[in-house]
Design a protein around this motif. Structure first.
Motif, PDB file in Angstrom:
ATOM      1  N   GLY A 256      34.014  71.972  62.400  1.00  0.00           N
ATOM      2  CA  GLY A 256      32.637  72.202  61.995  1.00  0.00           C
ATOM      3  C   GLY A 256      32.438  72.060  60.501  1.00  0.00           C
ATOM      4  N   VAL A 257      33.415  72.521  59.715  1.00  0.00           N
ATOM      5  CA  VAL A 257      33.318  72.387  58.252  1.00  0.00           C
ATOM      6  C   VAL A 257      33.261  70.908  57.871  1.00  0.00           C
ATOM      7  CG1 VAL A 257      34.480  72.783  56.043  1.00  0.00           C
ATOM      8  CG2 VAL A 257      34.466  74.589  57.775  1.00  0.00           C
ATOM      9  N   VAL A 258      34.120  70.108  58.491  1.00  0.00           N
ATOM     10  CA  VAL A 258      34.120  68.667  58.206  1.00  0.00           C
ATOM     11  C   VAL A 258      32.775  68.045  58.590  1.00  0.00           C
ATOM     12  CG1 VAL A 258      35.186  66.450  58.772  1.00  0.00           C
ATOM     13  CG2 VAL A 258      36.621  68.477  58.479  1.00  0.00           C
ATOM     14  N   ALA A 259      32.285  68.408  59.766  1.00  0.00           N
ATOM     15  CA  ALA A 259      31.012  67.848  60.232  1.00  0.00           C
ATOM     16  C   ALA A 259      29.865  68.231  59.290  1.00  0.00           C
ATOM     17  CB  ALA A 259      30.719  68.333  61.648  1.00  0.00           C
ATOM     18  N   LEU A 260      29.845  69.480  58.849  1.00  0.00           N
ATOM     19  CA  LEU A 260      28.793  69.943  57.940  1.00  0.00           C
ATOM     20  C   LEU A 260      28.905  69.260  56.571  1.00  0.00           C
ATOM     21  CD1 LEU A 260      28.984  73.705  58.933  1.00  0.00           C
ATOM     22  CD2 LEU A 260      26.975  72.250  59.248  1.00  0.00           C
ATOM     23  N   PHE A 261      30.143  69.105  56.088  1.00  0.00           N
ATOM     24  CA  PHE A 261      30.393  68.409  54.819  1.00  0.00           C
ATOM     25  C   PHE A 261      29.834  66.991  54.868  1.00  0.00           C
ATOM     26  CE2 PHE A 261      33.368  65.604  52.443  1.00  0.00           C
ATOM     27  CZ  PHE A 261      33.278  66.143  51.165  1.00  0.00           C
ATOM     28  N   GLU A 262      30.152  66.275  55.935  1.00  0.00           N
ATOM     29  CA  GLU A 262      29.687  64.894  56.057  1.00  0.00           C
ATOM     30  C   GLU A 262      28.172  64.834  56.274  1.00  0.00           C
ATOM     31  OE1 GLU A 262      32.026  63.111  59.133  1.00  0.00           O
ATOM     32  OE2 GLU A 262      33.729  62.742  57.793  1.00  0.00           O
ATOM     33  N   GLU A 263      27.658  65.758  57.091  1.00  0.00           N
ATOM     34  CA  GLU A 263      26.217  65.770  57.364  1.00  0.00           C
ATOM     35  C   GLU A 263      25.411  65.946  56.076  1.00  0.00           C
ATOM     36  OE1 GLU A 263      23.012  68.749  59.558  1.00  0.00           O
ATOM     37  OE2 GLU A 263      25.076  68.690  60.295  1.00  0.00           O
ATOM     38  N   SER A 267      23.163  63.011  54.042  1.00  0.00           N
ATOM     39  CA  SER A 267      21.736  63.239  53.816  1.00  0.00           C
ATOM     40  C   SER A 267      21.360  63.038  52.358  1.00  0.00           C
ATOM     41  CB  SER A 267      21.352  64.664  54.257  1.00  0.00           C
ATOM     42  OG  SER A 267      21.800  65.632  53.328  1.00  0.00           O
ATOM     43  N   LYS A 268      22.364  63.095  51.466  1.00  0.00           N
ATOM     44  CA  LYS A 268      22.137  62.875  50.036  1.00  0.00           C
ATOM     45  C   LYS A 268      22.553  61.455  49.619  1.00  0.00           C
ATOM     46  CE  LYS A 268      20.844  67.143  49.344  1.00  0.00           C
ATOM     47  NZ  LYS A 268      19.454  67.490  48.982  1.00  0.00           N
ATOM     48  N   LYS A 269      22.661  60.576  50.613  1.00  0.00           N
ATOM     49  CA  LYS A 269      22.949  59.151  50.383  1.00  0.00           C
ATOM     50  C   LYS A 269      24.354  58.875  49.846  1.00  0.00           C
ATOM     51  CE  LYS A 269      18.052  58.079  49.584  1.00  0.00           C
ATOM     52  NZ  LYS A 269      17.836  57.909  51.028  1.00  0.00           N
ATOM     53  N   PHE A 270      25.316  59.701  50.255  1.00  0.00           N
ATOM     54  CA  PHE A 270      26.717  59.423  49.948  1.00  0.00           C
ATOM     55  C   PHE A 270      27.290  58.485  51.000  1.00  0.00           C
ATOM     56  CE2 PHE A 270      26.173  62.955  47.194  1.00  0.00           C
ATOM     57  CZ  PHE A 270      27.246  62.994  46.307  1.00  0.00           C
ATOM     58  N   ARG A 271      28.283  57.713  50.597  1.00  0.00           N
ATOM     59  CA  ARG A 271      28.949  56.766  51.493  1.00  0.00           C
ATOM     60  C   ARG A 271      30.385  57.210  51.743  1.00  0.00           C
ATOM     61  NH1 ARG A 271      29.304  50.558  49.622  1.00  0.00           N
ATOM     62  NH2 ARG A 271      27.136  51.074  49.124  1.00  0.00           N
ATOM     63  N   GLY A 272      30.809  57.195  53.013  1.00  0.00           N
ATOM     64  CA  GLY A 272      32.189  57.544  53.344  1.00  0.00           C
ATOM     65  C   GLY A 272      33.139  56.432  52.942  1.00  0.00           C
ATOM     66  N   ILE A 273      34.303  56.820  52.406  1.00  0.00           N
ATOM     67  CA  ILE A 273      35.303  55.831  51.964  1.00  0.00           C
ATOM     68  C   ILE A 273      36.672  56.213  52.523  1.00  0.00           C
ATOM     69  CG2 ILE A 273      34.094  55.189  49.852  1.00  0.00           C
ATOM     70  CD1 ILE A 273      36.034  57.109  48.355  1.00  0.00           C
ATOM     71  N   GLN A 274      37.607  55.266  52.471  1.00  0.00           N
ATOM     72  CA  GLN A 274      38.992  55.494  52.887  1.00  0.00           C
ATOM     73  C   GLN A 274      39.887  54.854  51.835  1.00  0.00           C
ATOM     74  OE1 GLN A 274      36.817  53.666  55.173  1.00  0.00           O
ATOM     75  NE2 GLN A 274      36.032  55.688  55.739  1.00  0.00           N
ATOM     76  N   ARG A 319      27.705  56.932  44.977  1.00  0.00           N
ATOM     77  CA  ARG A 319      28.025  58.238  45.560  1.00  0.00           C
ATOM     78  C   ARG A 319      29.002  58.036  46.724  1.00  0.00           C
ATOM     79  NH1 ARG A 319      22.869  62.298  45.748  1.00  0.00           N
ATOM     80  NH2 ARG A 319      22.366  62.183  43.504  1.00  0.00           N
ATOM     81  N   VAL A 320      30.161  58.680  46.640  1.00  0.00           N
ATOM     82  CA  VAL A 320      31.176  58.487  47.681  1.00  0.00           C
ATOM     83  C   VAL A 320      31.776  59.833  48.094  1.00  0.00           C
ATOM     84  CG1 VAL A 320      31.796  56.161  46.919  1.00  0.00           C
ATOM     85  CG2 VAL A 320      33.024  58.129  45.979  1.00  0.00           C
TER      86      VAL A 320
END
Length: 572
Positions: A256-263, A267-274, A319-320
Motif C-alpha cells: 500500500g505504501v508503494v501504491a500510495l507513493f506512486e499514486e 498525480s504531480k506529473k512525475f514519470r517512473g524510471i528504472q 520529474r522522476v
C-alpha cells in the motif's frame, strides 16, 4: 560294553565337518520364536488389509475424500462451476450477506480452497476443522450420516495442520457464533474434501507461534508458559512465518505504501524510471558497496539511483521517481539496518527555492499516512494488536514541524545532551530529539533542515550564507540545502538540493571531506551531464521498510522485509 557305547544318544548335534559346533539349543529356540512371531505379524497384516479392503468396499464416501494426484486433476466427484459457485473465504460473509441466498434446502453449496488451521476428532462420527485463507477463517463440521462415512470423518480429522485442501460443503448458520474464527455467523458442513498439498505432521514451527510478538531484549521470552519463537527461527522458516495473519497484513501495508507513493507522484506529473543496479565503479565513493564478478572484470551493486536520477533531470525528464532495491555494505547488525532494502526515490526541478521540493515531500508523506489510516485500518489495527504502539500522531496539513539543524542541536542541549554545532546525530540523539518534537509540536513526523555541509554527500548544494562565507582553508564548514525526514524519532528519508553547475560540482568533489575524482570511472559521465546545461533540482530517497516498521511500531526492520538480508543472513 561296546554295544552299550554304540547305543548312547549324543546330547548335542555332531560337530560340523569343519570342526565348528552347530547352533545351540537356545539359538534354535529363539529362531523358532522369531519365525512364529513373523508368521503372526503376516497373518495380522493380511487380516488388516482384508478388513481395510472390505471397509473400503463398504465406504459410501470413498470417492469423496483423499489426496489429489500430483498433476492436480480436478476430482470427478466435485460439481462443475455451473452447478456450484467457487468462492473465496474472504468473500464468504459478503456473498451470503443477502439472506435469500441461505434459503436453500439443506444450505447453499460452495466449493473453495483453503489451508487447514487445525483438525480435531470429537468422536468416531464427528470432526471439526478450521479452514483459513487470505486472513479469513471459518469453522467446518464433518459428521457421519447415511451419505458420509465414518472413514471420511477419520480422514478429515487426521489432515495435518497447514495442508492445502479443496472443499465442497454446505453453508449453514451455527447454533451460536464461532468466536475462534473471523467468520463467526457461518460454518461449512463438509461433503467432499481432497488434500491438494499435504503438510508434514511435524513442522519446525507452527503459524500460531508466529502470531505472537518476538521477544524484546530484557523482556520475558515466554507467554502463558509457552516459549516465544525467536526471530532467527522465524526467518529460517519464513514461508511458515509469513502465513501468520499479521504478517499478511504487514505486507499488504507495505504494498500500500508503494501504491500510495506512486499514486501521489503520478498525480504531480512525475514519470517512473528504472536505473541500473550494476555499476562499473563505486561512483558515490566510500567503502559501503558490494563487489560482484562481471565477466572478466568486477562490478558494484548500486547504493542508490542518485546519480542517474540527476542525469535524467539533466536529460529534461523534469520529474522522476523510482521504486527499487538498494544495497549498502554496512556491517550494521542493528534492529533498523538491512544490507538490501527497497528505496522510494524521487528527483525534480524546482522554480525558486529547494523548499518547494521539501513541501512536496511533506505533502507526499502526509498523503501516504492518510491513505494507510483510511485504506489499511484493518491491517494496521491487526498488527498493532500484537505489537502495541501508540497511535501515530500527525500534524494538520501544512503544519509539519520543519526545524533548522541548529534548532535541533539547541533542543538537545537544553535537554542535557552534549553535542557540537556540526556533529552528526547518533541514533539515541535522533530518538531523543523525536521525543522532544512530539512533546513540543504533538507530531511523530517532522523535518530537520539545513544539515552541516561536512556530513552530506559531495553533490549537496551549500546554503547561500555558507557560499558567501566560503573559506578555502575550511571548504566544508557551514550548512547545506539538505534535509532528513523522521518518524517516531528515526530517519526515514534523506534529501537535498543537488549541485547543477558542472564547474562548481568538480570543485566540491575535489574539496569534499572524502574527495572523489571527477574524471574517475562512473563519475566522468555524471559530471559531463551537467556540462550540457541542467536546471536547479532536488529530491530524496526514502527507506520503504523503515516507513512500515515505524508506522506499525515493529521492533525490528527485518519484520518488514519478506526475505531480509543483513550482514549475517543470505537465506532463505
Amino acid at each position: 560294553m561296546a554295544e552299550q557305547a554304540e547305543r548312547v544318544i549324543p546330547l548335542t548335534e555332531p560337530p560340523a565337518e569343519d570342526g565348528e559346533k552347530g547352533p545351540s539349543k537356545s539359538a534354535l529356540k529363539k529362531a523358532a520364536k522369531e519365525k512364529e512371531k513373523a508368521e503372526k505379524a503376516a497373518k495380522r497384516q493380511a487380516a488388516e488389509e482384508a478388513q481395510k479392503k472390505e471397509s473400503e468396499s463398504n465406504d459410501i464416501s470413498k470417492n469423496d475424500y483423499g489426496e489429489l494426484p500430483m498433476d492436480g486433476a480436478w476430482p470427478s466427484a466435485f460439481p462443475s462451476k455451473d452447478e456450484v459457485p467457487r468462492v473465496l473465504l474472504t468473500d464468504l460473509e459478503e456473498y451470503f450477506g443477502d439472506a435469500s441466498k441461505m434459503d436453500v434446502e439443506g444450505g447453499p453449496h460452495i466449493v473453495f480452497r483453503a489451508s487447514v488451521e487445525n483438525a480435531r476428532s470429537q468422536s468416531a462420527k464427528l470432526a471439526f476443522l478450521v479452514f483459513s485463507r487470505g486472513g479469513a477463517s471459518i469453522q467446518a463440521v464433518v459428521a457421519a450420516s447415511d451419505d458420509l462415512s465414518r472413514q471420511m470423518v477419520k480422514f478429515c480429522s487426521s489432515v495435518p495442520a497447514e495442508s492445502y485442501v479443496l472443499v465442497h460443503g454446505l453453508v449453514k448458520k451455527p447454533m451460536e457464533p464461532v468466536k475462534s474464527t473471523t467468520i463467526q455467523n457461518l460454518e461449512v458442513h463438509v461433503k467432499k474434501l481432497f488434500v491438494e498439498g499435504k503438510a508434514e505432521a511435524q513442522l519446525p514451527m507452527q503459524v500460531a507461534d508466529a502470531e505472537r510478538p518476538i521477544p524484546i531484549e530484557g523482556e520475558e521470552e515466554t507467554v502463558d508458559g509457552r516459549p516465544i519463537v525467536q526471530l532467527n527461527t522465524r526467518l529460517n522458516n519464513r514461508v511458515i512465518d509469513l502465513r501468520a495473519k499479521h504478517n499478511q497484513a504487514i505486507f499488504a501495508i507495505k504494498d500500500g505504501v508503494v501504491a500510495l507513493f506512486e499514486e501521489f507522484l503520478r498525480s504531480k506529473k512525475f514519470r517512473g524510471i528504472q536505473t541500473p543496479r550494476l555499476l562499473g565503479s563505486a561512483s558515490e565513493g566510500g567503502a559501503n558497496v558490494f563487489k560482484v564478478e562481471y565477466f572478466a572484470t568486477q562490478a558494484f551493486l548500486a547504493q542508490s539511483p542518485q546519480l542517474y536520477k540527476q542525469m535524467l533531470v539533466a536529460a529534461r525528464f523534469e520529474r522522476v521517481f523510482e521504486v527499487g532495491p538498494v544495497f549498502r555494505a554496512e556491517n550494521s547488525n542493528t534492529a533498523r539496518h538491512l544490507t538490501e532494502f527497497t528505496g522510494l526515490d524521487m528527483e525534480m526541478e524546482f522554480e525558486e527555492d529547494y523548499h518547494e521540493v521539501v513541501s512536496l515531500l511533506e505533502e507526499l508523506m502526509l498523503f501516504i499516512f492518510a491513505g494507510l489510516k483510511d485504506r489499511y485500518k484493518r491491517e494496521t489495527d491487526l498488527v498493532r494488536s500484537i505489537y502495541h504502539v501508540d497511535e501515530f500522531k500527525l500534524p494538520a496539513k501544512g503544519a509539519v514541524p520543519r526545524l533548522p539543524f541548529s534548532e535541533g542541536i539547541k533542543m538537545l542541549r537544553n535537554a542535557g545532551e552534549e553535542i557540537n554545532d556540526f556533529d552528526d546525530l547518533s541514533t539515541p540523539q535522533e530518538k531523543r530529539l523525536g521525543a522532544l518534537v512530539l512533546e513540543r509540536y504533538g507530531s511523530d513526523f517532522y523535518v530537520l533542515d539545513e544539515f552541516p555541509l561536512a556530513i552530506r554527500p559531495f553533490y549537496t548544494m551549500p546554503t547561500a550564507a555558507t557560499q558567501a562565507k566560503y573559506n578555502p582553508e575550511k571548504p566544508n564548514e557551514g550548512y547545506s540545502n539538505s534535509y532528513d525526514f523522521f518518524m517516531r524519532g528515526q530517519e526515514i528519508m534523506s534529501g537535498a538540493q543537488r549541485i547543477h553547475n558542472a564547474a562548481f560540482l568538480v570543485k566540491r568533489m575535489k574539496e569534499h571531506e572524502t574527495p572523489v575524482d571527477p574524471q574517475g570511472e562512473g563519475l566522468k559521465d555524471y559530471v559531463n551531464a551537467f556540462k550540457a546545461g541542467a536546471p536547479k533540482h532536488a529530491g530524496g530517497g526514502i527507506g520503504l521498510e523503515r516507513i512500515v516498521m515505524l508506522w506499525l511500531g515493529l521492533p525490528n526492520v527485518r519484520l518488514a522485509s519478506l526475505f531480509p538480508r543483513d550482514p549475517s543472513r543470505l537465506s532463505p
